[in-house]
Motif scaffolding. Structure first.
Motif, PDB file in Angstrom:
ATOM      1  N   GLY A 179       0.966  20.105 138.230  1.00 40.39           N
ATOM      2  CA  GLY A 179       1.919  21.076 138.925  1.00 40.39           C
ATOM      3  C   GLY A 179       3.517  20.864 138.971  1.00 40.39           C
ATOM      4  N   THR A 180       3.515  19.925 137.517  1.00 39.89           N
ATOM      5  CA  THR A 180       4.884  19.414 137.366  1.00 39.89           C
ATOM      6  C   THR A 180       5.676  20.206 136.034  1.00 39.89           C
ATOM      7  N   THR A 181       6.701  20.069 135.864  1.00 43.89           N
ATOM      8  CA  THR A 181       7.367  20.641 134.544  1.00 43.89           C
ATOM      9  C   THR A 181       7.116  19.710 133.148  1.00 43.89           C
ATOM     10  N   PHE A 182       7.241  20.207 132.280  1.00 39.44           N
ATOM     11  CA  PHE A 182       7.242  19.330 130.945  1.00 39.44           C
ATOM     12  C   PHE A 182       8.233  19.818 130.046  1.00 39.44           C
ATOM     13  N   ASP A 183       9.448  19.178 130.106  1.00 39.93           N
ATOM     14  CA  ASP A 183      10.795  19.651 129.456  1.00 39.93           C
ATOM     15  C   ASP A 183      11.148  18.684 128.316  1.00 39.93           C
ATOM     16  N   LEU A 184      11.581  19.429 127.414  1.00 43.55           N
ATOM     17  CA  LEU A 184      12.349  18.659 126.264  1.00 43.55           C
ATOM     18  C   LEU A 184      14.060  18.161 126.730  1.00 43.55           C
ATOM     19  N   ILE A 185      14.006  17.008 126.547  1.00 40.51           N
ATOM     20  CA  ILE A 185      15.489  16.584 126.980  1.00 40.51           C
ATOM     21  C   ILE A 185      16.235  16.534 125.877  1.00 40.51           C
ATOM     22  N   ARG A 186      15.938  15.880 124.516  1.00 40.11           N
ATOM     23  CA  ARG A 186      16.549  15.765 123.453  1.00 40.11           C
ATOM     24  C   ARG A 186      15.696  15.573 122.342  1.00 40.11           C
ATOM     25  N   HIS A 187      16.512  16.004 121.046  1.00 39.24           N
ATOM     26  CA  HIS A 187      15.573  15.873 119.589  1.00 39.24           C
ATOM     27  C   HIS A 187      16.434  14.680 119.170  1.00 39.24           C
ATOM     28  N   GLY A 188      15.603  13.620 118.647  1.00 41.63           N
ATOM     29  CA  GLY A 188      16.224  12.420 117.815  1.00 41.63           C
ATOM     30  C   GLY A 188      15.863  12.716 116.452  1.00 41.63           C
ATOM     31  N   ALA A 189      16.164  11.812 115.635  1.00 41.47           N
ATOM     32  CA  ALA A 189      15.977  11.916 114.141  1.00 41.47           C
ATOM     33  C   ALA A 189      14.408  11.688 114.061  1.00 41.47           C
ATOM     34  N   ASN A 190      13.956  10.706 114.587  1.00 39.67           N
ATOM     35  CA  ASN A 190      12.569  10.489 114.366  1.00 39.67           C
ATOM     36  C   ASN A 190      11.742  10.591 115.731  1.00 39.67           C
ATOM     37  N   ASP A 219      11.275  12.522 119.949  1.00 37.32           N
ATOM     38  CA  ASP A 219      11.862  13.464 120.829  1.00 37.32           C
ATOM     39  C   ASP A 219      11.757  12.846 122.222  1.00 37.32           C
ATOM     40  N   VAL A 220      12.690  13.275 123.322  1.00 39.40           N
ATOM     41  CA  VAL A 220      12.218  12.670 124.483  1.00 39.40           C
ATOM     42  C   VAL A 220      12.091  13.962 125.564  1.00 39.40           C
ATOM     43  N   TYR A 221      11.068  13.781 126.020  1.00 32.20           N
ATOM     44  CA  TYR A 221      10.470  14.819 127.010  1.00 32.20           C
ATOM     45  C   TYR A 221      10.463  14.348 128.566  1.00 32.20           C
ATOM     46  N   GLU A 222      10.448  15.070 129.370  1.00 30.07           N
ATOM     47  CA  GLU A 222      10.386  14.632 130.795  1.00 30.07           C
ATOM     48  C   GLU A 222       9.114  15.267 131.570  1.00 30.07           C
ATOM     49  N   LEU A 223       8.235  14.617 131.959  1.00 33.06           N
ATOM     50  CA  LEU A 223       7.098  15.248 132.915  1.00 33.06           C
ATOM     51  C   LEU A 223       7.412  14.686 134.162  1.00 33.06           C
ATOM     52  N   GLY A 224       7.600  15.527 135.074  1.00 35.96           N
ATOM     53  CA  GLY A 224       7.566  15.329 136.508  1.00 35.96           C
ATOM     54  C   GLY A 224       8.396  13.944 136.772  1.00 35.96           C
ATOM     55  N   GLY A 225       9.666  13.688 136.262  1.00 29.38           N
ATOM     56  CA  GLY A 225      10.536  12.805 136.375  1.00 29.38           C
ATOM     57  C   GLY A 225      10.290  11.521 135.445  1.00 29.38           C
ATOM     58  N   THR A 226       9.219  11.433 134.739  1.00 29.61           N
ATOM     59  CA  THR A 226       8.961  10.225 133.944  1.00 29.61           C
ATOM     60  C   THR A 226       9.363  10.774 132.321  1.00 29.61           C
ATOM     61  N   ARG A 227      10.124   9.841 131.704  1.00 32.59           N
ATOM     62  CA  ARG A 227      10.587  10.154 130.351  1.00 32.59           C
ATOM     63  C   ARG A 227       9.494   9.604 129.544  1.00 32.59           C
ATOM     64  N   LEU A 228       9.156  10.650 128.625  1.00 28.95           N
ATOM     65  CA  LEU A 228       8.169  10.076 127.475  1.00 28.95           C
ATOM     66  C   LEU A 228       8.734  10.433 126.146  1.00 28.95           C
ATOM     67  N   ILE A 229       8.832   9.322 125.230  1.00 29.40           N
ATOM     68  CA  ILE A 229       9.081   9.253 123.738  1.00 29.40           C
ATOM     69  C   ILE A 229       7.854   9.649 123.089  1.00 29.40           C
ATOM     70  N   VAL A 230       8.072  10.928 122.377  1.00 31.66           N
ATOM     71  CA  VAL A 230       7.085  11.299 121.471  1.00 31.66           C
ATOM     72  C   VAL A 230       7.496  11.462 119.816  1.00 31.66           C
ATOM     73  N   PRO A 231       6.962  10.595 119.092  1.00 35.36           N
ATOM     74  CA  PRO A 231       7.205  10.573 117.671  1.00 35.36           C
ATOM     75  C   PRO A 231       7.342  12.097 117.139  1.00 35.36           C
TER      76      PRO A 231
END
Length: 63
Positions: A18-29, A31-43
C-alpha cells in the motif's frame, strides 16, 4: 533477470504494502527509486544479475 521484470516485481511489492513506488532520478548506469521511504538503486542494464536483483527485492520487502 530482465530489468522490466524486476521493476514489475517492485511495483507489485509496493502495491501489496500500500505504498508508492516512484522514480527519483535517472542516472547514467542506475536509476534511483523510492518505495515507501526507502531508496532503491536499480541498474539500467537490460539483464540484471540474479544476485543483485534478489538483493534489491529483499531490500524492498523489508520496508
Amino acid at each position: 533477470m530482465k530489468n522490466g521484470l524486476l521493476l514489475k516485481k517492485l511495483r507489485q511489492i509496493a502495491k501489496e504494502k500500500g505504498t508508492t513506488f516512484d522514480l527519483i532520478r535517472h542516472g547514467a548506469n542506475h536509476d534511483v527509486y523510492e518505495l515507501g521511504g526507502t531508496r532503491l538503486i536499480v541498474p539500467r542494464h537490460a539483464d540484471v544479475n540474479e544476485i543483485t536483483a534478489n538483493s534489491i527485492i529483499k531490500e524492498a520487502e523489508k520496508t
